[in-house]
Design an enzyme around this catalytic site. Sequence first.
Site, PDB file in Angstrom:
ATOM      1  N   GLU A 262       0.826  -1.218   0.000  1.00 31.52           N
ATOM      2  CA  GLU A 262       0.000   0.000   0.000  1.00 31.52           C
ATOM      3  C   GLU A 262       0.860   1.269   0.000  1.00 31.52           C
ATOM      4  O   GLU A 262       0.717   2.162   0.834  1.00 31.52           O
ATOM      5  CB  GLU A 262      -0.976  -0.001   1.173  1.00 31.52           C
ATOM      6  CG  GLU A 262      -2.037  -1.081   1.061  1.00 31.52           C
ATOM      7  CD  GLU A 262      -3.115  -1.006   2.116  1.00 31.52           C
ATOM      8  OE1 GLU A 262      -4.246  -1.455   1.839  1.00 31.52           O
ATOM      9  OE2 GLU A 262      -2.851  -0.511   3.224  1.00 31.52           O
TER      10      GLU A 262
ATOM     11  N   GLU B 220      -5.713  -8.111  -1.016  1.00 28.16           N
ATOM     12  CA  GLU B 220      -6.434  -7.908   0.243  1.00 28.16           C
ATOM     13  C   GLU B 220      -7.875  -7.565  -0.097  1.00 28.16           C
ATOM     14  O   GLU B 220      -8.130  -6.711  -0.935  1.00 28.16           O
ATOM     15  CB  GLU B 220      -5.843  -6.767   1.084  1.00 28.16           C
ATOM     16  CG  GLU B 220      -4.511  -7.045   1.720  1.00 28.16           C
ATOM     17  CD  GLU B 220      -4.042  -5.900   2.624  1.00 28.16           C
ATOM     18  OE1 GLU B 220      -4.911  -5.173   3.171  1.00 28.16           O
ATOM     19  OE2 GLU B 220      -2.824  -5.733   2.760  1.00 28.16           O
TER      20      GLU B 220
END
Length: 491
Positions: A199, A389
């Site tokens: 991320e 995710e």
Amino acid sequence: MSHFPNGFLWGSATAANQYEGGWNEGGRGPSLSDVTTGGSVNSPRMITWIDKYGSPHASPSHGFILPEGASYAVLEDYYYPNHKATDFYHHWKEDIALFAEMGFKVFRMSISWSRLYPTGMEDEPNQEGVEFYRQVFQELKAHGIEPLVTIWHFDTPLYLEEQKKGWNNRELVDLYVKFAKTCFEEYKGLVKYWLTFNEINNTVMFLDMFGNVANDEAFQRAYLQLHHQFLASAKAVKLAHEIDPEYKLGCMICGIAFYPATNDPNDILLNRNLWEKNIFYCSDVQCKGEYPRFAKRLWKEHDVDLAISEEDRKILKEGTVDFYTFSYYMSNSITTHQVEDKAGGNGVEGVKNPYLKYSDWGWAFDPVGLRYFLKVIDDRYHKPIMIVENGLGAYDKVEEDGSIHDPFRIEYYRKHIQEMDKAIEEGVDLIGYTTWGCIDLVSAGTGEMRKRYGFIYVDMDDEGNGSMARSKKDSFYWYKKVIVSNGEDLA
């Protein structure tokens, strides 16, 4: 009939700092998560530290900068949930057997940098740490599970954060490459798929969230940190391909589908600008090997100067990733108008979307947004994609007979997998899906255990009390059925 290709990589994801535990065992050094307390949906996680006069402090973790002369510290009066997390360090063989029972084709995990290099400065790695991960990878391979390994998952050694000022210091580029080189050499033949940074876009995206109004100095720091991470990622990608041409390296983006809340052209333009700043800025550099044209506008907005050299540009161009991965939990509706009904969750703040439902933590339930995001990314980059995710944090209740019924979680995954199927039918090159997470973990955002994600329940509460015993939720058996049918049986 489902459209998932043969060999589709079904599995689930974890991160060392939320799952591994063993924070001071096996020669591991501390990281920032080890001085981060528990919190809740209404109270922030705190970073604990001691000032230059020896006085203890606890400050909200988001945007915290360690004052001059201060040092991070573990203080007696606080609970640090990541210290033991849910203890993969001592339960790895048992947990991998459960993953194999579910039929995982892939398991995403991260390597704790400070387990291999306790301060980040050592010339040679901590051999006990190297061997720990080797036995984990060997066990996964013995069960026919392909490791998908994140090299950096918010897990910089604490020494580098404190003494080197973290990723603002260009020295971290080569220290990271040294760490990555050890991983590539030690685990050659055991790992094929690597992600360089988790991320990575959060660094800039979070500056304007949580009610923050970041100043130009904060944006200068953030964009500089990203530039150093882009260089580190590119160098690592090039090195990995030299060490083993079979290695596949991916980026990892926090994926949020942004929508304009109205038809006001100002909302349409704001929406486009948010896609550019929060999504495309990072993935353009990692996928295309150069900064996008709109980067100059972003830098100018906050008087950012990165002093990018021609050598830097060459490094970025030579280190583009092989595939694109992202997390997806929700969408976000945004507007230029003043509104009262705001939404939140996982760093997202925007307008409540009247067409969507929201979780107890304020997360928008938007499976169609996942398909939209997939189509946007597939069209822009033309690279294989993995969703690494996707999950629902929710309360779980253990019944008297020990069973755990979680139909809400099954419904969440069913709806998202259906949209994945449609995306593949429409031409998206989706090759893998790892839910977050296969087993209950410490929440990154709140530090809670009650906010549970897993197919496997872990007996531990928010204060760290419990036996750590593992038990199967209803969703365990459901996901097993999904995998064995390659996405055909979602009932």
